[in-house]
Write an enzyme that holds these catalytic residues in place. Structure first.
Site, short mmCIF file in Angstrom:
data_model
loop_
_atom_site.label_atom_id
_atom_site.label_comp_id
_atom_site.label_asym_id
_atom_site.label_seq_id
_atom_site.Cartn_x
_atom_site.Cartn_y
_atom_site.Cartn_z
N SER A 17 61.15 58.22 37.40
CA SER A 17 60.46 58.28 36.11
C SER A 17 60.94 59.44 35.24
O SER A 17 60.86 59.38 34.02
CB SER A 17 58.95 58.39 36.32
OG SER A 17 58.65 59.53 37.12
N GLY A 40 58.71 55.49 39.59
CA GLY A 40 58.14 55.26 40.91
C GLY A 40 59.17 55.14 42.01
O GLY A 40 58.82 55.01 43.18
N ASN A 46 59.47 61.29 44.10
CA ASN A 46 58.45 60.38 44.65
C ASN A 46 58.39 60.43 46.16
O ASN A 46 57.34 60.20 46.75
CB ASN A 46 58.70 58.96 44.15
CG ASN A 46 58.40 58.84 42.67
OD1 ASN A 46 57.33 59.22 42.22
ND2 ASN A 46 59.35 58.36 41.90
N ASP A 84 49.54 64.49 32.65
CA ASP A 84 49.55 64.33 34.11
C ASP A 84 50.09 65.56 34.83
O ASP A 84 49.98 65.69 36.04
CB ASP A 84 50.34 63.07 34.54
CG ASP A 84 51.82 63.12 34.19
OD1 ASP A 84 52.34 64.18 33.79
OD2 ASP A 84 52.47 62.06 34.33
N HIS A 138 55.20 64.88 34.34
CA HIS A 138 56.30 64.38 33.51
C HIS A 138 56.44 65.21 32.24
O HIS A 138 55.45 65.45 31.55
CB HIS A 138 56.06 62.91 33.15
CG HIS A 138 56.03 62.03 34.35
ND1 HIS A 138 54.86 61.69 34.99
CD2 HIS A 138 57.03 61.42 35.03
CE1 HIS A 138 55.14 60.91 36.03
NE2 HIS A 138 56.47 60.74 36.07
#
Length: 192
Positions: free
Chosen positions: A15, A52, A80, A162, A165
């Site tokens: 991502s 992801g 991830n 979040d 990111h």
């Protein structure tokens, strides 16, 4: 005289490469493309960022990502794996296989490192970070960027809500920081 064809630069990642949560044109790949163009570099970015994705996912789709015959590659995977607490040995195997496949095709590589989230403990964090450092040490031909989010991680002003990111300002900081390593990578592509 015909202008030289642009160098095809693969960005194989998750991502962070895909520009998760950002408006079109504001992610890592388009901003890096713009920065390289502004520096007079003839480059065509090949965006192989999948939100992801783990290192296993990146390895599984590497052949697909090679369809456009990249001449250089940025490998940005592992975040991830760390978020899911996957065994570092598994992350290492997958990244080693990706690097070996790219080396077999004589594709110069910029490997970006990642850190595990602190909630997984210091031992896991050390073992996880060592994966990237060890792979880079074993492959002196690979350009190594120890931490993709250096100077961005943990800074609320540079991240989306979040906290993981980068926001557009964070992406700009990231691109500016990594640009010298990307240019060194491009300089390794044989001409003609």
């Amino acid at each position: 005289m015909r202008a030289a064809e642009p160098i095809r630069l693969l960005a194989l990642g998750d991502s962070l490469t895909a520009g998760y949560g950002l408006p079109p044109g504001e992610g890592f790949v388009p901003r890096l493309q713009a920065a390289l163009t502004a520096r007079g570099r003839q480059v065509r970015m090949l965006d192989a960022g999948v939100s992801g994705d783990t290192t296993a996912g990146g390895l599984a789709r590497l052949d697909w990502a090679m369809a456009d015959q990249p001449q250089a590659a940025i490998v940005e995977l592992g975040g991830n794996d760390g978020l899911r607490g996957l065994p570092p040995a598994e992350t290492r195997r997958n990244l080693a296989a990706i690097l070996d496949r790219l080396a077999a095709r004589r594709i110069p590589v910029l490997l970006t490192g990642m850190l595990a989230p602190p909630n997984l403990g210091a031992d896991y964090g050390r073992e996880f970070a060592a994966v990237f450092h060890d792979l880079a040490r074993e492959r002196p031909d690979v350009i190594f960027d120890p931490f993709f989010l250096e100077g961005i991680a943990g800074d609320a002003a540079l991240n989306q809500v979040d906290g993981i990111h980068p926001n557009p300002r964070g992406v700009e900081r990231l691109v500016a920081r990594i640009l010298p390593a990307v240019e060194a990578l491009l300089d390794r592509v044989p001409s003609g």
